[in-house]
Design a protein around this motif. Structure first.
Motif, PDB file in Angstrom:
ATOM      1  N   UNK A 206       0.809  -1.216   0.000  1.00 55.53           N
ATOM      2  CA  UNK A 206       0.000   0.000   0.000  1.00 55.53           C
ATOM      3  C   UNK A 206       0.846   1.272   0.000  1.00 55.53           C
ATOM      4  N   UNK A 207       2.123   1.154   0.314  1.00 52.10           N
ATOM      5  CA  UNK A 207       2.978   2.339   0.455  1.00 52.10           C
ATOM      6  C   UNK A 207       3.429   2.873  -0.901  1.00 52.10           C
ATOM      7  N   UNK A 208       3.436   4.188  -1.018  1.00 54.63           N
ATOM      8  CA  UNK A 208       3.975   4.838  -2.213  1.00 54.63           C
ATOM      9  C   UNK A 208       5.422   5.294  -2.006  1.00 54.63           C
ATOM     10  N   UNK A 209       5.790   5.536  -0.732  1.00 53.98           N
ATOM     11  CA  UNK A 209       7.113   6.096  -0.460  1.00 53.98           C
ATOM     12  C   UNK A 209       7.739   5.402   0.759  1.00 53.98           C
ATOM     13  N   UNK A 210       8.062   4.120   0.644  1.00 54.05           N
ATOM     14  CA  UNK A 210       8.651   3.413   1.790  1.00 54.05           C
ATOM     15  C   UNK A 210      10.144   3.696   1.948  1.00 54.05           C
ATOM     16  N   UNK A 234      11.551   0.517  -1.866  1.00 52.54           N
ATOM     17  CA  UNK A 234      11.974   1.295  -0.697  1.00 52.54           C
ATOM     18  C   UNK A 234      13.351   1.911  -0.910  1.00 52.54           C
ATOM     19  N   UNK A 235      13.557   3.086  -0.319  1.00 53.33           N
ATOM     20  CA  UNK A 235      14.877   3.677  -0.201  1.00 53.33           C
ATOM     21  C   UNK A 235      15.541   3.107   1.048  1.00 53.33           C
ATOM     22  N   UNK A 249      24.912   0.834  -3.100  1.00 51.16           N
ATOM     23  CA  UNK A 249      23.561   0.695  -3.633  1.00 51.16           C
ATOM     24  C   UNK A 249      23.085   2.063  -4.125  1.00 51.16           C
ATOM     25  N   UNK A 250      22.515   2.153  -5.317  1.00 56.04           N
ATOM     26  CA  UNK A 250      22.118   3.469  -5.844  1.00 56.04           C
ATOM     27  C   UNK A 250      21.012   4.143  -5.042  1.00 56.04           C
ATOM     28  N   UNK A 251      20.335   3.409  -4.163  1.00 55.56           N
ATOM     29  CA  UNK A 251      19.238   3.979  -3.375  1.00 55.56           C
ATOM     30  C   UNK A 251      19.647   4.184  -1.914  1.00 55.56           C
ATOM     31  N   UNK A 252      20.944   4.174  -1.662  1.00 54.04           N
ATOM     32  CA  UNK A 252      21.483   4.349  -0.312  1.00 54.04           C
ATOM     33  C   UNK A 252      21.468   5.826   0.082  1.00 54.04           C
ATOM     34  N   UNK A 253      20.751   6.156   1.160  1.00 51.79           N
ATOM     35  CA  UNK A 253      20.699   7.526   1.669  1.00 51.79           C
ATOM     36  C   UNK A 253      21.733   7.773   2.760  1.00 51.79           C
ATOM     37  N   UNK A 344       7.348   3.972  -6.900  1.00 51.69           N
ATOM     38  CA  UNK A 344       6.964   5.372  -7.006  1.00 51.69           C
ATOM     39  C   UNK A 344       8.030   6.296  -6.438  1.00 51.69           C
ATOM     40  N   UNK A 345       8.689   5.869  -5.318  1.00 53.53           N
ATOM     41  CA  UNK A 345       9.758   6.701  -4.765  1.00 53.53           C
ATOM     42  C   UNK A 345      11.014   6.609  -5.632  1.00 53.53           C
ATOM     43  N   UNK A 346      11.250   5.448  -6.178  1.00 53.44           N
ATOM     44  CA  UNK A 346      12.429   5.244  -7.015  1.00 53.44           C
ATOM     45  C   UNK A 346      12.125   5.725  -8.434  1.00 53.44           C
ATOM     46  N   UNK A 347      12.964   6.605  -8.917  1.00 54.25           N
ATOM     47  CA  UNK A 347      12.804   7.123 -10.265  1.00 54.25           C
ATOM     48  C   UNK A 347      14.176   7.511 -10.793  1.00 54.25           C
ATOM     49  N   UNK A 348      14.339   7.599 -12.104  1.00 55.60           N
ATOM     50  CA  UNK A 348      15.634   8.030 -12.646  1.00 55.60           C
ATOM     51  C   UNK A 348      16.045   9.402 -12.112  1.00 55.60           C
ATOM     52  N   UNK A 349      15.087  10.298 -11.963  1.00 53.45           N
ATOM     53  CA  UNK A 349      15.414  11.633 -11.451  1.00 53.45           C
ATOM     54  C   UNK A 349      15.935  11.567 -10.024  1.00 53.45           C
ATOM     55  N   UNK A 350      15.275  10.761  -9.174  1.00 53.60           N
ATOM     56  CA  UNK A 350      15.736  10.641  -7.794  1.00 53.60           C
ATOM     57  C   UNK A 350      17.091   9.944  -7.732  1.00 53.60           C
TER      58      UNK A 350
END
Length: 561
Positions: A206-210, A234-235, A249-253, A344-350
């Motif tokens: 259900x999450x759009x931005x986990x 998820x990020x 990892x490319x999604x590592x904050x 949804x949170x993961x995108x080329x722009x992000x």
């Protein structure tokens, strides 16, 4: 064989390879028994340093740490390090002689001291039960992730363990059984309940931005968490103690909390689902809850059931192993309504933003180096460029502490050792020693303030004596900078927290170090020269840092005092 010798032999048989401490009359025989049966003993110059070395070694080696101290003052000297280990749930056994006669100068209530800081007191009560008690202490440390004080009463230590003729066979049998028991049925194998797996899968669907925030309890679960994050979109972030877990990892904050980059803070705050994996989600990791948006549901997965919801209300609490839980949810699947929009949170722009803005060194700043002092950001970025990537960083507490945590990169979760559960200054150098011995394949880097460096200065001898190729960086503002910046703006007098200059480079040379004083970027050439050389002596970098700027992350810390 006397009891003291049997205790050392059993611990060595259980796999203890390294012990730390300061030897006195009350722990002389047990420490020698450890060495006789194959363990290495690392002699510190102070029990406080020894305790933190054992703590850091346990954290970075994944084994049970062992500390050996004299009765009474030997134990009291070690208490700050023991408190840090207990608060961090480090598997650690403290072997302490004990004077049970109240007439002894060494007599104190050692059990009460242990309980006061969250450690578990145990005692060798007799020769007949000595071996079983040692095994029980080891199991409590390893299986329950506890810091255990094992009291060794002086009169009991000298007793003879029975069955002399069969002692070797007896010990071999019981320690083999104990080793098998200690290594099986660990809490880390605890699976989640099926209904909890289903509910977490539903929340992710259900999450759009986990966002996943992994802590120390997930340091073994990178692969499983990355697979579930890929499935759910998820990020990925970590607490400070798990820094480096998702490196590459490319999604590592990177780190969540006080050390978070502006981009990480923005994205975590914007999440509609935050899942803490082996992470307390305490005030440091969430900036007193500020990083948890009002729209966000919170899930916690932790072996410690008492940790669930301890700092934040949670929608779902799962008392299970993080890797097992992530694997189970991945196997169950994350079925999103409508199918396709899984990321949804993961995108080329992000992805481009994370690559461009995801590290502190990418955040613009005005260099404030001047008047014979170097900006600590400029210093740390310069060191990050010079030091080899295969490093292990240990940082002390203080006004400076965010600079190495934020600007020194590490290769993975084994590259950062953070003994800050008790928020004591003075533990950083000992932390670096323990971490260095656990990971001799990496360059050890100790990041200290001048206050913490001088508190632990005796352990410079230990670094030099052990021949560790360590880089010790001292961020010197000639003050307890946290107090200067906290109380100064309100007009309070600051003479009590400011100090005259100390030539820390000269002090280090007296201990056998190479040393360089840094007041501007060009001085870092001395560090480069040491790195290119034989590294046959440790290096101390005495950095005289700009001191006008308050550390905003410490303002967050003072909210929690």
């Amino acid at each position: 064989m006397i009891v003291a010798e049997a205790v050392g032999r059993v611990l060595a048989s259980l796999g203890v390879e390294v012990a730390f401490g300061v030897v006195g009359s009350g722990n002389f025989h047990v420490t020698n028994a450890l060495v006789t049966h194959g363990a290495r003993f690392v002699a510190a110059r102070h029990e406080g340093g020894a305790a933190t070395m054992a703590d850091a070694y346990a954290r970075m080696s994944g084994t049970v740490g062992v500390l050996s101290v004299h009765q009474g003052p030997g134990l009291t000297n070690a208490m700050t390090g023991i408190a840090e280990a207990a608060k961090s749930r480090t598997p650690l056994i403290v072997l302490a002689g004990e004077a049970t006669d109240v007439r002894s100068n060494f007599h104190i209530d050692q059990d009460a001291m242990a309980r006061a800081v969250g450690a578990v007191p145990m005692r060798i009560a007799s020769a007949h039960t000595a071996v079983e008690t040692v095994v029980a202490a080891f199991r409590a440390a390893w299986h329950d992730r506890r810091t255990v004080l094992l009291n060794l009463p002086l009169d009991v230590q000298a007793g003879l363990v029975p069955w002399r003729g069969l002692l070797g066979e007896f010990l071999d049998q019981i320690t083999s059984a104990a080793r098998a028991a200690a290594s099986t049925a660990l809490p880390s194998s605890r699976p989640p309940a099926p209904e909890q797996v289903a509910e977490l899968a539903r929340l992710l669907a259900a999450s759009r931005r986990p966002v996943f925030v992994a802590g120390r309890g997930a340091r073994h679960a990178r692969r499983e968490l990355e697979e579930l994050a890929e499935l759910s979109g998820a990020l990925l972030a970590t607490s400070a103690v798990a820094k480096g877990l998702f490196r590459g990892n490319p999604w590592d904050l990177d780190v969540s909390g006080g050390f978070a980059t502006p981009l990480a803070a923005e994205l975590i705050r914007g999440a509609d689902l935050v899942v803490g994996w082996g992470c307390a989600l305490n005030m440091w990791t969430t900036r007193h809850g500020d990083l948890i948006g009002g729209q966000a549901a919170v899930v916690q997965v932790d072996l410690d059931e008492d940790a669930l919801g301890a700092h934040l209300p949670v929608r779902l609490g799962v008392a299970a192993d993080t890797a097992a839980t992530a694997l189970s949810v991945t196997a169950a699947g994350v079925d999103r309504p409508g199918g396709g929009e899984a990321r949804r949170y993961r995108s080329p722009e992000l992805a481009r933003r994370i690559q461009a803005e995801g590290r502190w060194r990418a955040v613009p700043y005005t260099d404030e180096s001047r008047d014979g002092r170097i900006d600590p950001r400029t210093l740390t970025i310069g060191l990050d460029d010079l030091l080899p990537a295969e490093r292990i960083v240990a940082t002390d507490s203080g006004n400076f502490m965010g600079y190495p945590a934020m600007f020194l990169d590490v290769p993975d979760e084994q590259g950062f050792c953070f003994t800050q559960a008790f928020q004591s200054i003075g533990l950083g150098l000992a932390t670096a020693i323990g971490a260095a011995l656990a990971r001799p394949d990496r360059l050890p880097v100790a990041a200290l303030g001048d206050g913490g460096a001088l508190m632990g200065v005796a352990e410079l001898d230990t670094v030099a004596r052990l021949g560790l190729p360590m880089v010790v960086v001292v961020y010197d503002d000639e003050a307890y900078g946290a107090e200067v910046h906290h109380f100064g703006p309100h007009g309070h007098p600051l003479e009590l927290v400011r100090f005259p200059p100390t030539d820390l480079a000269a002090v280090a040379r007296g201990y056998g170090f190479a040393a360089v004083t840094v007041t501007e970027p060009a001085d870092l050439a001395g560090v480069a020269g040491w790195l290119k050389g034989p590294r046959d002596r440790p290096l101390l970098v005495h950095a005289k840092v700009a001191r006008d700027r308050a550390s905003w992350w410490l303002e967050e810390a003072f909210k929690g005092h």
